[in-house]
Motif scaffolding. Structure first.
Motif, PDB file in Angstrom:
ATOM      1  N   TRP A  57      76.351  50.697  15.782  1.00  0.00           N
ATOM      2  CA  TRP A  57      76.163  52.066  15.322  1.00  0.00           C
ATOM      3  C   TRP A  57      74.860  52.032  14.556  1.00  0.00           C
ATOM      4  CZ3 TRP A  57      81.460  53.543  12.685  1.00  0.00           C
ATOM      5  CH2 TRP A  57      82.483  53.491  13.637  1.00  0.00           C
ATOM      6  N   CYS A  58      73.920  52.874  14.939  1.00  0.00           N
ATOM      7  CA  CYS A  58      72.574  52.810  14.376  1.00  0.00           C
ATOM      8  C   CYS A  58      72.075  54.176  13.936  1.00  0.00           C
ATOM      9  CB  CYS A  58      71.586  52.291  15.422  1.00  0.00           C
ATOM     10  SG  CYS A  58      71.999  50.696  16.110  1.00  0.00           S
ATOM     11  N   ALA A  59      71.386  54.183  12.810  1.00  0.00           N
ATOM     12  CA  ALA A  59      70.666  55.388  12.417  1.00  0.00           C
ATOM     13  C   ALA A  59      69.666  55.682  13.532  1.00  0.00           C
ATOM     14  CB  ALA A  59      69.951  55.167  11.089  1.00  0.00           C
ATOM     15  N   GLN A  65      69.878  61.047  19.442  1.00  0.00           N
ATOM     16  CA  GLN A  65      71.284  60.981  19.842  1.00  0.00           C
ATOM     17  C   GLN A  65      71.533  61.783  21.114  1.00  0.00           C
ATOM     18  OE1 GLN A  65      74.592  63.321  18.011  1.00  0.00           O
ATOM     19  NE2 GLN A  65      75.049  61.340  17.047  1.00  0.00           N
ATOM     20  N   VAL A  82      79.755  58.591  11.497  1.00  0.00           N
ATOM     21  CA  VAL A  82      78.317  58.737  11.238  1.00  0.00           C
ATOM     22  C   VAL A  82      77.599  59.528  12.332  1.00  0.00           C
ATOM     23  CG1 VAL A  82      78.116  56.695   9.777  1.00  0.00           C
ATOM     24  CG2 VAL A  82      77.880  56.450  12.258  1.00  0.00           C
ATOM     25  N   TRP A  87      73.499  59.557  14.082  1.00  0.00           N
ATOM     26  CA  TRP A  87      73.523  58.146  14.466  1.00  0.00           C
ATOM     27  C   TRP A  87      73.942  58.022  15.925  1.00  0.00           C
ATOM     28  CZ3 TRP A  87      74.537  53.549  10.961  1.00  0.00           C
ATOM     29  CH2 TRP A  87      73.949  53.731   9.712  1.00  0.00           C
ATOM     30  N   ALA A 108      66.136  52.446  13.996  1.00  0.00           N
ATOM     31  CA  ALA A 108      67.091  52.687  12.909  1.00  0.00           C
ATOM     32  C   ALA A 108      66.469  52.314  11.567  1.00  0.00           C
ATOM     33  CB  ALA A 108      68.377  51.891  13.144  1.00  0.00           C
ATOM     34  N   ARG A 112      65.593  54.938   8.349  1.00  0.00           N
ATOM     35  CA  ARG A 112      66.259  54.825   7.047  1.00  0.00           C
ATOM     36  C   ARG A 112      65.403  54.187   5.953  1.00  0.00           C
ATOM     37  NH1 ARG A 112      70.067  57.110   5.195  1.00  0.00           N
ATOM     38  NH2 ARG A 112      71.231  55.321   4.482  1.00  0.00           N
TER      39      ARG A 112
END
Length: 126
Positions: A57-59, A65, A82, A87, A108, A112
């Motif tokens: 799971w990645c920003a 997305q 998220v 994400w 990601a 962030r």
């Protein structure tokens, strides 16, 4: 598939920890990667609540997305908890290449990272 999980985690760990300020610690029982011990940018999940996925799971940057889940729905998904923040989920048990995984992780981190870290990156590459 414990061997595949361990290999995938080792690869993800190597990619994440090479990024400036990155560290690892468990979060909600799974390996997670942080910038400056504060900003989560990647989580590594294995069969989260029985979903059958080995995944990250990645920003992600705004718009990524929708683009990724539409263009490769077999590999990308909207993760629970998220996903509403934009994400992405990337299945590691499908045909994602190391370069693709590294690209998602780097995006990601960029999404962030605090401004100070981004400035450090610009200085080192300039």
């Amino acid at each position: 598939m414990p061997g595949a999980r361990d290999e995938a985690l080792a690869m993800v760990r190597e990619i994440c920890l090479a990024l400036p300020g990155a560290s690892e610690r468990p979060s909600h029982g799974s390996p997670a990667f942080f910038i400056d011990d504060k900003h989560t940018f990647v989580m590594f999940l294995d069969d989260h609540h029985g979903d059958g996925r080995l995944a990250l799971w990645c920003a992600a940057p705004e718009g990524a997305q929708a683009l990724l889940t539409a263009s490769a729905p077999g590999r990308y998904f909207v993760p629970p908890y998220v996903g509403h923040r934009g994400w992405i989920g990337l299945r590691l048990d499908r045909d994602a290449t190391r370069d693709e995984i590294a690209g998602v992780i780097e995006d990601a981190w960029l999404d962030r990272a605090p401004k100070r870290r981004l400035a450090e990156l610009d200085e080192s590459s300039g």
